[in-house]
Scaffold this motif. Structure first.
Motif, mmCIF file in Angstrom:
data_model
loop_
_atom_site.group_PDB
_atom_site.id
_atom_site.type_symbol
_atom_site.label_atom_id
_atom_site.label_comp_id
_atom_site.label_asym_id
_atom_site.label_seq_id
_atom_site.Cartn_x
_atom_site.Cartn_y
_atom_site.Cartn_z
ATOM 1 N N ALA A 80 0.825 -1.205 0.000
ATOM 2 C CA ALA A 80 0.000 0.000 0.000
ATOM 3 C C ALA A 80 0.860 1.257 0.000
ATOM 4 C CB ALA A 80 -0.927 0.001 1.212
ATOM 5 N N ALA A 81 1.935 1.259 0.794
ATOM 6 C CA ALA A 81 2.780 2.450 0.886
ATOM 7 C C ALA A 81 3.508 2.719 -0.426
ATOM 8 C CB ALA A 81 3.785 2.278 2.024
ATOM 9 N N ILE A 82 4.007 1.673 -1.052
ATOM 10 C CA ILE A 82 4.678 1.861 -2.346
ATOM 11 C C ILE A 82 3.664 2.295 -3.390
ATOM 12 C CG2 ILE A 82 5.931 0.694 -4.209
ATOM 13 C CD1 ILE A 82 7.162 -1.112 -2.016
ATOM 14 N N GLY A 83 2.490 1.659 -3.374
ATOM 15 C CA GLY A 83 1.469 2.009 -4.356
ATOM 16 C C GLY A 83 1.042 3.460 -4.255
ATOM 17 N N GLU A 84 0.916 3.982 -3.039
ATOM 18 C CA GLU A 84 0.513 5.381 -2.853
ATOM 19 C C GLU A 84 1.540 6.347 -3.439
ATOM 20 O OE1 GLU A 84 -0.056 6.010 1.267
ATOM 21 O OE2 GLU A 84 -2.007 5.012 1.350
ATOM 22 N N ASN A 85 2.786 5.917 -3.498
ATOM 23 C CA ASN A 85 3.857 6.798 -3.966
ATOM 24 C C ASN A 85 4.410 6.387 -5.331
ATOM 25 O OD1 ASN A 85 4.546 8.667 -1.527
ATOM 26 N ND2 ASN A 85 4.283 6.633 -0.632
ATOM 27 N N ALA A 86 3.751 5.414 -5.981
ATOM 28 C CA ALA A 86 4.291 4.854 -7.213
ATOM 29 C C ALA A 86 4.445 5.898 -8.317
ATOM 30 C CB ALA A 86 3.411 3.700 -7.687
ATOM 31 N N ARG A 87 3.551 6.870 -8.362
ATOM 32 C CA ARG A 87 3.603 7.863 -9.447
ATOM 33 C C ARG A 87 4.941 8.598 -9.466
ATOM 34 N NH1 ARG A 87 2.892 13.151 -9.733
ATOM 35 N NH2 ARG A 87 2.282 13.274 -7.538
ATOM 36 N N VAL A 88 5.474 8.929 -8.305
ATOM 37 C CA VAL A 88 6.747 9.656 -8.270
ATOM 38 C C VAL A 88 7.940 8.721 -8.124
ATOM 39 C CG1 VAL A 88 5.727 11.762 -7.365
ATOM 40 C CG2 VAL A 88 6.578 10.053 -5.774
ATOM 41 N N LEU A 89 7.712 7.455 -7.714
ATOM 42 C CA LEU A 89 8.836 6.556 -7.473
ATOM 43 C C LEU A 89 9.255 5.750 -8.687
ATOM 44 C CD1 LEU A 89 8.200 4.980 -3.932
ATOM 45 C CD2 LEU A 89 9.759 6.829 -4.582
ATOM 46 N N ASP A 90 8.310 5.389 -9.552
ATOM 47 C CA ASP A 90 8.629 4.454 -10.634
ATOM 48 C C ASP A 90 9.714 5.025 -11.536
ATOM 49 O OD1 ASP A 90 8.463 2.066 -11.952
ATOM 50 O OD2 ASP A 90 6.737 2.623 -13.176
ATOM 51 N N GLY A 91 10.805 4.291 -11.639
ATOM 52 C CA GLY A 91 11.963 4.742 -12.401
ATOM 53 C C GLY A 91 13.104 5.221 -11.527
ATOM 54 N N SER A 92 12.832 5.410 -10.222
ATOM 55 C CA SER A 92 13.842 5.866 -9.274
ATOM 56 C C SER A 92 14.294 4.676 -8.416
ATOM 57 C CB SER A 92 13.258 6.962 -8.384
ATOM 58 O OG SER A 92 14.167 7.360 -7.385
ATOM 59 N N PRO A 93 15.561 4.596 -8.012
ATOM 60 C CA PRO A 93 16.042 3.449 -7.230
ATOM 61 C C PRO A 93 15.354 3.351 -5.870
ATOM 62 C CG PRO A 93 17.878 4.826 -7.972
ATOM 63 C CD PRO A 93 16.636 5.550 -8.301
ATOM 64 N N VAL A 94 15.084 2.113 -5.455
ATOM 65 C CA VAL A 94 14.376 1.853 -4.204
ATOM 66 C C VAL A 94 15.111 0.760 -3.436
ATOM 67 C CG1 VAL A 94 12.255 0.909 -3.206
ATOM 68 C CG2 VAL A 94 12.119 2.570 -5.067
ATOM 69 N N ILE A 95 15.288 0.992 -2.141
ATOM 70 C CA ILE A 95 15.835 -0.019 -1.237
ATOM 71 C C ILE A 95 14.752 -0.358 -0.226
ATOM 72 C CG2 ILE A 95 17.569 -0.537 0.518
ATOM 73 C CD1 ILE A 95 19.435 1.459 -0.905
#
Length: 334
Positions: A80-95
């Motif tokens: 849920a937390a990743i999904g809420e922020n997916a618009r700005v996160l997709d394409g950026s590195p995630v740990i």
């Protein structure tokens, strides 16, 4: 560097504060009282990393794309937390800094254009109150992905995190997740009984149950063809040897882990969730062992009962007395 930390609990608060102290521009996501406190007062960190107060930008969800994101939610909240922020996160590195086996897979599925890594943190941190974290054990964080040798990108992010907190790159990260899952068998009994991890390990009867839960975890991993990764002095060969020991000798493993914790009471992450009135991540710890055992066609009665008892305490809101817990496990052997 602009770094986002999703989740401002014990580990999220620790990473956000230490990264900000190291000079990074940090944004954290939080909700409810925690959001208001962090916006007004920042995050206060005490204990093994020293006394630190930092004032990261605090938002309910991210407003811009960071250069790096750490996902520090509980396992059950990650999607849920990743999904809420997916618009700005997709394409950026995630740990993904998380217990269990599923975090990196979850992030990769939700962020198909992002480079996704996992981190296993051995830091013991207690969430004292919104915006207040106490670190009881300053230990390394292990970074990696996949089953192969740590790649160049892993080494580069290790160096970034290493400016703030001790960080090591791991080969065979998936195997190390299984090793950490064995270590995380420390969590359920403290949550069930309301005792610290140290007190549970010091209790002979509870220590025996904990040892059995660890042995089941190792045996399920072996059945599923896992090569356990190196973590905290543990690895494939020692864990396989541990799985063959009788329970009375196998208790050396929880005793060894307890020694590393020192004497400052460690509640464990599962009990901390209960103390805050939140659901726990037991389904991603002991429950993960149960699911993996089903895939292997075997039973893990100790982990099945531990999972059920944590859920029972979630529903009751009151811990169980050790004699009652031990009676439930004695019934398994009748």
């Amino acid at each position: 560097m602009e770094i986002a930390v999703i989740g401002a609990g014990a580990l999220g608060g620790t990473f956000a504060t230490l990264l900000a102290r190291a000079g990074h521009t940090v944004t954290v996501t939080a909700r409810g009282p925690a959001l208001a406190v962090i916006q007004a007062e920042g995050i206060s960190l005490t204990g093994a990393f020293g006394a630190v107060r930092q004032h990261p930008l605090a938002l309910e969800r991210l407003a811009r794309t960071p250069q790096l994101t750490l996902v520090c939610t509980k396992a059950q909240d990650a999607a849920a937390a990743i999904g809420e922020n997916a618009r700005v996160l997709d394409g950026s590195p995630v740990i993904v800094v998380q217990n269990g086996l599923d975090g990196v897979r979850t992030a990769g599925a939700l962020l198909p254009r992002s480079d996704c890594f996992g981190a296993l943190s051995i830091i013991a941190a207690n969430y004292a109150a919104p915006g207040r974290v106490t670190v009881t054990t300053a230990a390394p964080t292990y970074l990696g992905r996949g089953t192969g040798v740590a790649d160049a990108a892993t080494l580069a992010w290790r160096d970034v995190l290493g400016d703030a907190v001790p960080t090591l790159a791991l080969d065979n990260f998936v195997g190390a997740q299984w090793t950490k899952l064995v270590v995380n068998m420390l969590n359920a009994l403290p949550a069930i009984t309301g005792m610290s991890v140290q007190a549970v390990v010091d209790h002979p009867g509870l220590r025996r149950v904990m040892t059995d839960s660890m042995r089941e975890t190792v045996r399920v991993g072996m059945k599923n063809g896992v090569r356990f990764g190196s973590l905290q002095g543990l690895g494939d060969r020692p864990l396989r040897a541990f799985s063959r020991l009788p329970t009375v000798l196998g208790q050396v493993l929880p005793l060894r882990l307890r020694t590393r914790m020192g004497d400052v009471p460690n509640l464990g992450s599962t009990q901390q969730s209960l103390n805050r009135g939140q659901l726990t991540e037991v389904d991603y710890l002991n429950g993960a062992v149960v699911r993996e055992a089903a895939l292997a066609g075997v039973r893990v009665p100790v982990n099945e009962l531990l999972t059920a008892l944590v859920h029972e305490v979630e529903a009751r809101g009151v811990p169980l007395a050790p004699p009652d817990v031990l009676e439930r496990f004695a019934a398994l052997r009748r």
